[in-house]
Design a protein around this motif. Structure first.
Motif, PDB file in Angstrom:
ATOM      1  N   VAL A   1       0.828  -1.204   0.000  1.00  0.00           N
ATOM      2  CA  VAL A   1       0.000   0.000   0.000  1.00  0.00           C
ATOM      3  C   VAL A   1       0.866   1.259   0.000  1.00  0.00           C
ATOM      4  O   VAL A   1       0.649   2.197  -0.784  1.00  0.00           O
ATOM      5  CB  VAL A   1      -0.957  -0.006   1.214  1.00  0.00           C
ATOM      6  CG1 VAL A   1      -1.674   1.327   1.332  1.00  0.00           C
ATOM      7  CG2 VAL A   1      -1.957  -1.144   1.090  1.00  0.00           C
TER       8      VAL A   1
ATOM      9  N   TRP B   1       4.058   1.741  -0.876  1.00  0.00           N
ATOM     10  CA  TRP B   1       4.860   1.955  -2.093  1.00  0.00           C
ATOM     11  C   TRP B   1       4.097   1.562  -3.364  1.00  0.00           C
ATOM     12  O   TRP B   1       4.692   1.375  -4.405  1.00  0.00           O
ATOM     13  CB  TRP B   1       6.169   1.180  -1.985  1.00  0.00           C
ATOM     14  CG  TRP B   1       7.145   1.879  -1.068  1.00  0.00           C
ATOM     15  CD1 TRP B   1       7.964   2.914  -1.384  1.00  0.00           C
ATOM     16  CD2 TRP B   1       7.378   1.585   0.313  1.00  0.00           C
ATOM     17  NE1 TRP B   1       8.701   3.304  -0.293  1.00  0.00           N
ATOM     18  CE2 TRP B   1       8.365   2.494   0.773  1.00  0.00           C
ATOM     19  CE3 TRP B   1       6.856   0.664   1.223  1.00  0.00           C
ATOM     20  CZ2 TRP B   1       8.828   2.503   2.085  1.00  0.00           C
ATOM     21  CZ3 TRP B   1       7.328   0.679   2.527  1.00  0.00           C
ATOM     22  CH2 TRP B   1       8.290   1.583   2.956  1.00  0.00           C
ATOM     23  N   GLN B   2       2.769   1.406  -3.234  1.00  0.00           N
ATOM     24  CA  GLN B   2       1.853   1.249  -4.363  1.00  0.00           C
ATOM     25  C   GLN B   2       2.092  -0.022  -5.178  1.00  0.00           C
ATOM     26  O   GLN B   2       1.662  -0.123  -6.330  1.00  0.00           O
ATOM     27  CB  GLN B   2       1.930   2.477  -5.291  1.00  0.00           C
ATOM     28  CG  GLN B   2       1.641   3.783  -4.578  1.00  0.00           C
ATOM     29  CD  GLN B   2       1.751   4.979  -5.500  1.00  0.00           C
ATOM     30  OE1 GLN B   2       1.998   4.841  -6.680  1.00  0.00           O
ATOM     31  NE2 GLN B   2       1.572   6.175  -4.940  1.00  0.00           N
TER      32      GLN B   2
ATOM     33  N   TRP C   1      -0.969  -2.104  -6.820  1.00  0.00           N
ATOM     34  CA  TRP C   1      -1.648  -1.756  -8.078  1.00  0.00           C
ATOM     35  C   TRP C   1      -0.678  -1.296  -9.176  1.00  0.00           C
ATOM     36  O   TRP C   1      -1.101  -1.042 -10.293  1.00  0.00           O
ATOM     37  CB  TRP C   1      -2.701  -0.682  -7.830  1.00  0.00           C
ATOM     38  CG  TRP C   1      -2.205   0.558  -7.133  1.00  0.00           C
ATOM     39  CD1 TRP C   1      -1.657   1.661  -7.712  1.00  0.00           C
ATOM     40  CD2 TRP C   1      -2.218   0.810  -5.729  1.00  0.00           C
ATOM     41  NE1 TRP C   1      -1.318   2.594  -6.774  1.00  0.00           N
ATOM     42  CE2 TRP C   1      -1.680   2.098  -5.536  1.00  0.00           C
ATOM     43  CE3 TRP C   1      -2.654   0.076  -4.609  1.00  0.00           C
ATOM     44  CZ2 TRP C   1      -1.534   2.660  -4.260  1.00  0.00           C
ATOM     45  CZ3 TRP C   1      -2.521   0.643  -3.362  1.00  0.00           C
ATOM     46  CH2 TRP C   1      -1.968   1.919  -3.190  1.00  0.00           C
ATOM     47  N   ARG C   2       0.622  -1.198  -8.874  1.00  0.00           N
ATOM     48  CA  ARG C   2       1.616  -0.857  -9.887  1.00  0.00           C
ATOM     49  C   ARG C   2       2.784  -1.843  -9.805  1.00  0.00           C
ATOM     50  O   ARG C   2       3.133  -2.287  -8.711  1.00  0.00           O
ATOM     51  CB  ARG C   2       2.143   0.565  -9.676  1.00  0.00           C
ATOM     52  CG  ARG C   2       1.108   1.655  -9.894  1.00  0.00           C
ATOM     53  CD  ARG C   2       1.726   3.014  -9.649  1.00  0.00           C
ATOM     54  NE  ARG C   2       0.730   4.080  -9.800  1.00  0.00           N
ATOM     55  CZ  ARG C   2       0.985   5.373  -9.591  1.00  0.00           C
ATOM     56  NH1 ARG C   2       2.208   5.745  -9.194  1.00  0.00           N
ATOM     57  NH2 ARG C   2       0.032   6.275  -9.756  1.00  0.00           N
TER      58      ARG C   2
ATOM     59  N   SER D   1       9.745   0.601 -10.299  1.00  0.00           N
ATOM     60  CA  SER D   1       9.960   1.789  -9.470  1.00  0.00           C
ATOM     61  C   SER D   1      11.449   1.999  -9.203  1.00  0.00           C
ATOM     62  O   SER D   1      12.272   1.091  -9.345  1.00  0.00           O
ATOM     63  CB  SER D   1       9.211   1.659  -8.145  1.00  0.00           C
ATOM     64  OG  SER D   1       9.781   0.636  -7.355  1.00  0.00           O
TER      65      SER D   1
END
Length: 696
Positions: free
Chosen positions: A34, A36-37, A40-41, A46
C-alpha cells in the motif's frame, strides 16, 4: 443467537490468536504494497526496486540489507495472490509448533535461499552458461524462499502416508519449475525446500509400503509426462535452454496424454503389464539420450554447438530422469505383481462349508454368519478366513476375520498384504474393536453403526422401563396371537407364500431393491441354521416375522454347534395386521432364547445412528446429515429408536481404511455391495424420495 452460532466466531478468533507471527508478516507485506503502491503498480519498475531487491548484483554492490528489505515487497500486483497464499505453510507450522519455530523456518529459509542462490550463480556464471550468467545479473523481491521453507516444514509434520505424498508433490513442483522456467525465484524455492529436506529428514522412502512405492512411480510418470506436455504446448527458457512449442497437431499430444495416464494408473494399481511398458519407455528414452551423447563424441565441438538447441538439452535431461526411473522401477519390482484376476490368500480358496466349520469351531461375532451369504469371496490366511467382496477395485472385508482370537492380528496383516499385492484397496466394514486394534497404526476408522446387544441371562420384562414391551405381550395374549420359532423350510407352502408377499410389499414401497451385504433376504433365511420367528393371527395369517442368525462361541474340542446368541436380520410386518407385532416378536424371541441358555441377542447394527461425543466434529456432522437424508427411504434413525425399547448395550462397529484418499472408491464399493442389482432409474426414484422427505 444460538450457542452454535456463538461458538463458531469464538473458534475463529481462537484460531487467529494462534498464528500472530503469520498474520504480522502478511500485514507487513500488504502494508509495504500500500505504502509503495506495489498492490496496483509493478514495483519492479519503481526507483526503489534496485535499492531493496536482493540478488548477486546487490551483494556485490555492498547492499547487505537487501535480503531483509526485499522480503517485504512483491514485484507485480498479480503476484500478491500467490505470495499471500504461500503463507499457509507458515500458518500451519505456527499452529502446530508455535511462532518461534514458524519465524525461524521463514527467516532461515529466506536468508539461506537468497545467499545460497547468489553463491551458486556466482560459481556457475564463471562457466559459458547463458542461463547462469543471465540469472546472476537478476534481482528479486518477495518472501517466497521463506514461505517455501515453511511449506516444506509443514509437509514434514503431516501424518503418514500423507507426508511422503506431500514431499513428492512439493519436490515435483520445485524441480519442474526450475527445469522449465529457471528464474532466480525458482532457484531460491528449490534451495529452500532442499534445505528443509536435509535438516528435517522427514522423507524416508526406504520405509514406505508397497502402496507408497507404487504411488511414487505413479507421480514420477506423471511428472515425466508433464515435462513432455509442457515442452509441446508452451515455450520454455530454463537452465537447459529455450524451447519452442512443437509444430505437431494436438492428436499426437492427446495420444501421449492417454498413454501416460494409462501407464500411470496401472503403476498406481501395481499392474505387471504397465511396469513392463514403463521399463520399455525408460529404455527407449535412455537410448535416445545415449545417441545424442554419441553424436557429441563423433562430431566436433563446433558442429555440436551449432546444432544444439533447447530440445536436445531437454532430451538429455529426460534421459537422465528416465534412467533414475528405470533404477527405481527395478529396485521396487516386487511391488508390481498385480494382475487383473489376482487371487487373495492361500490357495485353494475356502468355500462356504469351510467358513461354517470355522465358525462352529472358533465362533464369531454377531455379524459373522453373514459371511456365509452368496456374493462373498474368501481369503485363507495362515489360521483364519476373511470374507470379502471385490468391488470397484476394493477388497471389502465383511466384519472380522473368522478363526482363533489369537490369530486376529496375523490374519488382518495377511489380508491387507495380499489385497495390496493384487492391486486392490483393502478395508474392513463393520469391524469390532479387536480388528481395529489389529490394523496398522496409520489406518483410519469411521463409526458406521452401533451393534445393539441385549444380555439374556436373567432377563425379565419387569419394571417401568419395560412397559411398552410388556404391554405388547399382554395385548398379543388378549388378541390370541400365536408365536412360533421355526425354520423357513419347515413351514408349509402357504406360509412361505405369505412371507414372500409381505417381503415383496415392503420392497415395493422403498423404490429400491432389498439391500444386501449385511442385510439379508428370504433367500438367506432358507439356511437350516437360521431361525424364523412368526407372529400368527387367530385366522392363521402371518402378521409379521423375524429371521435370526446364529452367533457361535468357541467350540469344545473343535465340535460345538450350540449357538451362544442370535442376531436379528429380517424384520417384516403385514399391513393392517397386529399393531405392536415387532415388539411382540422380539420380546417372545428373547424369552425363548433366554430359556434355551443363550447369552446374547443382537438386534443388529443401527447404521448412521451413533451417539458421537461433543468434540467429534466433521464426522458427526456428516453422519447426522446423511442419516437425515436417508431417513425417508430406510428409516435408520426410527429403527434405532425402536431398538432402544429393549434397553440394549452398544458395541461400536467401524469402517477401517488406510487413509482418506481411499474413501471415494470405498464409497462406490459399498454402494454396489449393498445394492448390487439397483438400476439408475431406481437410484433416481430414491433420490426423489429423499427430496420429498427433506421438504417434509
Amino acid at each position: 443467537m444460538s450457542d452454535g452460532a456463538t461458538q463458531r466466531p469464538n473458534r475463529v478468533l481462537a484460531g487467529v490468536g494462534r498464528i500472530p507471527a503469520t498474520l504480522t508478516m502478511i500485514g507487513l507485506v500488504l502494508a509495504a504494497g500500500v505504502i509503495w503502491q506495489g498492490l496496483w503498480r509493478p514495483f519492479e519498475d519503481s526507483d526503489l526496486f534496485d535499492v531493496v531487491a536482493y540478488g548477486l548484483p546487490a551483494l556485490e554492490a555492498g547492499r547487505w540489507w537487501t535480503p531483509v528489505t526485499g522480503t517485504f515487497f512483491v514485484n507485480q500486483p498479480w503476484v500478491y495472490v500467490f505470495t499471500i497464499t504461500g503463507f499457509v505453510g507458515m500458518a500451519y507450522l505456527e499452529w502446530r509448533r508455535g511462532w518461534r519455530a514458524a519465524l525461524g523456518y521463514l527467516w532461515v529459509g529466506q536468508l539461506f535461499a537468497v545467499f545460497a542462490a547468489a553463491l551458486l550463480l556466482w560459481v556457475l556464471s564463471l562457466l559459458p552458461w547463458v542461463w547462469a550468467q543471465a540469472e546472476a545479473a537478476a534481482l528479486d523481491v518477495g518472501p517466497s524462499g521463506g514461505t517455501m521453507a515453511c511449506i516444506a516444514a509443514a509437509v514434514g509434520l503431516l501424518r503418514p502416508p500423507w507426508r511422503v505424498r506431500g514431499w513428492l508433490v512439493l519436490l515435483g513442483f520445485v524441480f519442474i519449475a526450475m527445469l522449465f522456467w529457471g528464474a532466480l525465484a525458482d532457484l531460491e524455492h528449490l534451495l529452500a525446500v532442499l534445505l528443509v529436506l536435509f535438516v528435517d529428514r522427514s522423507l524416508r522412502v526406504q520405509r514406505t509400503t508397497v502402496r507408497e512405492q507404487r504411488l511414487i512411480a505413479f507421480i514420477a510418470v506423471l511428472v515425466l509426462g508433464a515435462v513432455e506436455i509442457i515442452t509441446i504446448l508452451v515455450p520454455t527458457d530454463g537452465p537447459f535452454g529455450p524451447t519452442e512449442p512443437a509444430s505437431g497437431g494436438f492428436v499426437d499430444l492427446a495420444i501421449d496424454v492417454v498413454v501416460i495416464l494409462v501407464v500411470a494408473n496401472g503403476l498406481r494399481r501395481g499392474r505387471r503389464w504397465t511396469w513392463v511398458v514403463a521399463i520399455i519407455l525408460a529404455v527407449l528414452n535412455i537410448l535416445f539420450a545415449m545417441l545424442i551423447v554419441a553424436a557429441f563424441i563423433i562430431a566436433s565441438q563446433a558442429q555440436v554447438e551449432a546444432t544444439i538447441d533447447g530440445e536436445t538439452e531437454l532430451a538429455l535431461a529426460g534421459g537422465v530422469m528416465w534412467l533414475l526411473m528405470l533404477v527405481y522401477l527395478i529396485w521396487v519390482r516386487r511391488a508390481f505383481r498385480a494382475r487383473r484376476k489376482s487371487r487373495i490368500g492361500h490357495q485353494p480358496a475356502p468355500v462356504v462349508d469351510d467358513v461354517k466349520r470355522m465358525l462352529h469351531t472358533h465362533g464369531g461375532g454377531t455379524l459373522s454368519w453373514m459371511t456365509t451369504w452368496e456374493g462373498n469371496s474368501y481369503a485363507r490366511t495362515t489360521d483364519s478366513i476373511v470374507a470379502y467382496q471385490r468391488r470397484n477395485g476394493v477388497a471389502l472385508a465383511l466384519a472380522d476375520p473368522i478363526g482363533p482370537a489369537a490369530s486376529r492380528t496375523a490374519a488382518v496383516e495377511e489380508f491387507i498384504h495380499d489385497a495390496e499385492r493384487a492391486g486392490l484397496i483393502p478395508c474392513f466394514f463393520s469391524a469390532d474393536e479387536a480388528t481395529r486394534a489389529a490394523v496398522p497404526a496409520t489406518w483410519r476408522s469411521l463409526v458406521v453403526a452401533d451393534d445393539t446387544i441385549v444380555d439374556l441371562p436373567g432377563l425379565e420384562f419387569t419394571g417401568k422401563r419395560w412397559n411398552s414391551v410388556r404391554s405388547s405381550l399382554n395385548r398379543a395374549g388378549r388378541e390370541e396371537m400365536t408365536f412360533r420359532m421355526t425354520h423357513l423350510k419347515d413351514e408349509s407352502w402357504g406360509v412361505q407364500q405369505q412371507l414372500r408377499a409381505i417381503s415383496e410389499m415392503w420392497v415395493g414401497e422403498k423404490g429400491l431393491p432389498e439391500m444386501g451385504f449385511t442385510l439379508g433376504t428370504l433367500v438367506e433365511a432358507e439356511d437350516p441354521e437360521v431361525r424364523l420367528a412368526l407372529a400368527l393371527a387367530p385366522n392363521g395369517d402371518v402378521d409379521g416375522f423375524l429371521s435370526w442368525l446364529p452367533v457361535y462361541g468357541p467350540g469344545e474340542d473343535g465340535a460345538q454347534k450350540v449357538a451362544r446368541g442370535w442376531t436379528l436380520d429380517l424384520m417384516r410386518r403385514r399391513d393392517g395386521g397386529f399393531g405392536p407385532v415387532m415388539e411382540y416378536l422380539i420380546g417372545s424371541s428373547a424369552r425363548l432364547f433366554s430359556d434355551e441358555g443363550a447369552e446374547i441377542m443382537s438386534l443388529s447394527g443401527a447404521p448412521l445412528a451413533h451417539d458421537y461425543p461433543s468434540d467429534a466434529g466433521m464426522i458427526a456432522a456428516l453422519s447426522d446429515k446423511l442419516a437425515d437424508a436417508l431417513e425417508p427411504v430406510y428409516g435408520f434413525q426410527s429403527l434405532h429408536r425402536f431398538k432402544e425399547k429393549f434397553h440394549p448395550r452398544y458395541e461400536t462397529m467401524y469402517l477401517l481404511f488406510r487413509d482418506e484418499s481411499d474413501l471415494t472408491r470405498i464409497g462406490g464399493a459399498l454402494t454396489r455391495a449393498f445394492l448390487p442389482d439397483a438400476t439408475l432409474r431406481q437410484f433416481a426414484g430414491a433420490g426423489l424420495e429423499l427430496v420429498r422427505g427433506d421438504r417434509d
